[in-house]
Design a protein around this motif. Structure first.
Motif, mmCIF file in Angstrom:
data_model
loop_
_atom_site.group_PDB
_atom_site.id
_atom_site.type_symbol
_atom_site.label_atom_id
_atom_site.label_comp_id
_atom_site.label_asym_id
_atom_site.label_seq_id
_atom_site.Cartn_x
_atom_site.Cartn_y
_atom_site.Cartn_z
ATOM 1 N N ARG A 21 39.550 15.769 22.013
ATOM 2 C CA ARG A 21 40.843 15.651 22.699
ATOM 3 C C ARG A 21 41.348 17.011 23.169
ATOM 4 O O ARG A 21 41.897 17.136 24.269
ATOM 5 C CB ARG A 21 41.868 14.972 21.791
ATOM 6 N N LEU A 22 41.155 18.030 22.357
ATOM 7 C CA LEU A 22 41.539 19.373 22.782
ATOM 8 C C LEU A 22 40.730 19.796 24.010
ATOM 9 O O LEU A 22 41.275 20.347 24.966
ATOM 10 C CB LEU A 22 41.326 20.369 21.645
ATOM 11 N N ALA A 23 39.425 19.531 23.973
ATOM 12 C CA ALA A 23 38.584 19.888 25.119
ATOM 13 C C ALA A 23 39.018 19.123 26.366
ATOM 14 O O ALA A 23 39.086 19.685 27.470
ATOM 15 C CB ALA A 23 37.118 19.603 24.794
ATOM 16 N N GLY A 24 39.330 17.856 26.191
ATOM 17 C CA GLY A 24 39.718 17.038 27.335
ATOM 18 C C GLY A 24 41.041 17.420 27.958
ATOM 19 O O GLY A 24 41.348 16.996 29.084
ATOM 20 N N SER A 25 41.837 18.214 27.244
ATOM 21 C CA SER A 25 43.122 18.670 27.791
ATOM 22 C C SER A 25 42.975 19.919 28.654
ATOM 23 O O SER A 25 43.956 20.385 29.242
ATOM 24 C CB SER A 25 44.099 18.960 26.643
ATOM 25 N N ILE A 26 41.756 20.445 28.749
ATOM 26 C CA ILE A 26 41.498 21.661 29.533
ATOM 27 C C ILE A 26 41.133 21.261 30.962
ATOM 28 O O ILE A 26 40.265 20.393 31.162
ATOM 29 C CB ILE A 26 40.353 22.468 28.893
ATOM 30 N N PRO A 27 41.748 21.833 31.961
ATOM 31 C CA PRO A 27 41.411 21.486 33.347
ATOM 32 C C PRO A 27 39.916 21.648 33.625
ATOM 33 O O PRO A 27 39.313 22.650 33.269
ATOM 34 C CB PRO A 27 42.238 22.486 34.170
ATOM 35 N N GLY A 28 39.330 20.632 34.226
ATOM 36 C CA GLY A 28 37.914 20.675 34.569
ATOM 37 C C GLY A 28 36.994 20.098 33.529
ATOM 38 O O GLY A 28 35.782 19.996 33.763
ATOM 39 N N LEU A 29 37.542 19.709 32.365
ATOM 40 C CA LEU A 29 36.734 19.087 31.314
ATOM 41 C C LEU A 29 37.151 17.622 31.196
ATOM 42 O O LEU A 29 38.307 17.318 30.876
ATOM 43 C CB LEU A 29 36.913 19.784 29.963
ATOM 44 N N GLY A 30 36.237 16.714 31.469
ATOM 45 C CA GLY A 30 36.532 15.290 31.418
ATOM 46 C C GLY A 30 35.925 14.637 30.195
ATOM 47 O O GLY A 30 34.784 14.918 29.826
ATOM 48 N N ALA A 181 44.563 28.195 19.474
ATOM 49 C CA ALA A 181 43.429 29.110 19.571
ATOM 50 C C ALA A 181 42.132 28.337 19.783
ATOM 51 O O ALA A 181 41.247 28.782 20.527
ATOM 52 C CB ALA A 181 43.332 29.972 18.311
ATOM 53 N N ALA A 182 42.002 27.177 19.140
ATOM 54 C CA ALA A 182 40.796 26.353 19.323
ATOM 55 C C ALA A 182 40.687 25.902 20.774
ATOM 56 O O ALA A 182 39.589 25.912 21.358
ATOM 57 C CB ALA A 182 40.830 25.153 18.390
ATOM 58 N N ARG A 183 41.801 25.515 21.355
ATOM 59 C CA ARG A 183 41.790 25.098 22.756
ATOM 60 C C ARG A 183 41.394 26.263 23.664
ATOM 61 O O ARG A 183 40.582 26.090 24.599
ATOM 62 C CB ARG A 183 43.167 24.562 23.139
ATOM 63 N N LEU A 184 41.935 27.432 23.410
ATOM 64 C CA LEU A 184 41.561 28.608 24.195
ATOM 65 C C LEU A 184 40.090 28.943 24.026
ATOM 66 O O LEU A 184 39.421 29.349 24.980
ATOM 67 C CB LEU A 184 42.429 29.797 23.788
ATOM 68 N N ALA A 185 39.575 28.786 22.802
ATOM 69 C CA ALA A 185 38.162 29.075 22.555
ATOM 70 C C ALA A 185 37.265 28.111 23.320
ATOM 71 O O ALA A 185 36.255 28.519 23.906
ATOM 72 C CB ALA A 185 37.871 29.001 21.058
ATOM 73 N N LEU A 186 37.621 26.829 23.334
ATOM 74 C CA LEU A 186 36.836 25.842 24.075
ATOM 75 C C LEU A 186 36.865 26.134 25.571
ATOM 76 O O LEU A 186 35.847 26.024 26.264
ATOM 77 C CB LEU A 186 37.369 24.441 23.796
ATOM 78 N N ALA A 187 38.039 26.526 26.067
ATOM 79 C CA ALA A 187 38.138 26.863 27.490
ATOM 80 C C ALA A 187 37.293 28.087 27.823
ATOM 81 O O ALA A 187 36.559 28.101 28.827
ATOM 82 C CB ALA A 187 39.601 27.104 27.859
#
Length: 263
Positions: A21-30, A181-187
């Motif tokens: 879910r965190l990854a999916g909230s990043i623009p360009g990640l579906g 921070a996890a979301r930023l790391a995934l992005a």
């Protein structure tokens, strides 16, 4: 191919759904969402690699040698890749990255790297006692057996990770302590721009269990726990293993500026 894959793997109840879910909230990640399968797991939506109730059984699948899929195995064929692509295509949005989360991904990273050469991998881990206690409602196995399964799964995954070009380790305990921070790391791992906070409140599910209680560890479990920074009584120490590997230094360094967070 217009898209790349980010495969997320980890044992049941380890935090893979939260990571997705965190990854999916990043623009360009579906991501897969609202699909008619358990936990939006893509493994149920493809017919190229057989998947039945025993193939991904919680607390058991890592003991099945047929579930460890690597380059050169019987599924390392062009027609398998093409079937997976065709089966998943109707369910994914049209984005640069497709995020696919299934527990069994933990044991098939090397195969997916061969089938999809530009794919990247996220390994999600959680303290084995928490995993065992969270999984108990789904399994008749003892706590010791569930911890042994945890050790078997991550022993294989960490061994396979050495052969991956791009992989990121997310521990559940770090993730719930610092979801932004996890979301930023995934992005950063996917070289995508990202700002703002995590899209949802995050609670620490480990608080549901008394992890201070100790138990004799199954043979070999201590070494795997050490490799991931886990100790007796629910202890979590700084990750002794490099959290990220990536062939591009700029990407690797961008992830390292935010992950893992200081504990």
């Amino acid at each position: 191919m217009k898209h790349r894959y980010l495969f997320i793997g980890g044992l049941h109840r380890s935090g893979t759904s939260l990571a997705a879910r965190l990854a999916g909230s990043i623009p360009g990640l579906g991501t897969l969402s609202d699909v008619p399968v358990p936990e939006n797991e893509g493994v149920y939506l493809q017919g190229a690699i057989p998947h039945d109730a025993l193939a991904g059984e919680p607390g058991a699948f890592a003991f099945d040698p047929d579930q460890h899929l690597v380059e050169g195995c019987r599924f390392d064929r062009l027609e398998v890749r093409e079937r997976i692509e065709a089966d998943w295509a109707p369910w994914f949005p049209d984005t640069a990255w497709r995020v696919e989360k299934s527990p069994v991904n933990l044991l098939r990273m090397r195969l997916y790297q061969q089938l999809f050469p530009l794919s990247q991998f996220v390994i999600v881990a959680r303290h084995p006692l928490a995993v065992a206690r969270a999984t108990a409602k789904w399994s008749d196995r003892s706590e010791a057996d569930l911890v042994a399964h945890w050790a078997q799964a991550y022993r294989i995954a960490l061994g396979d990770a050495r052969r991956l070009h791009a992989r990121l380790i997310l521990r559940y305990e770090d993730l719930v302590a610092a979801p932004d921070a996890a979301r930023l790391a995934l992005a950063a791992f996917c070289d995508r721009p990202c700002d703002g906070a995590a899209p949802e409140p995050v609670r620490d599910g480990n608080r549901d269990y008394d992890l201070r209680a100790t138990m004799p560890l199954p043979e070999g479990a201590a070494a795997v726990m050490d490799a991931l920074g886990y100790g007796p009584g629910g202890a979590v120490v700084p990750l002794p293993t490099a959290a990220v590997a990536h062939p591009l230094r700029t990407v690797r360094e961008a992830v390292e500026t935010v992950w893992p967070p200081r504990r």
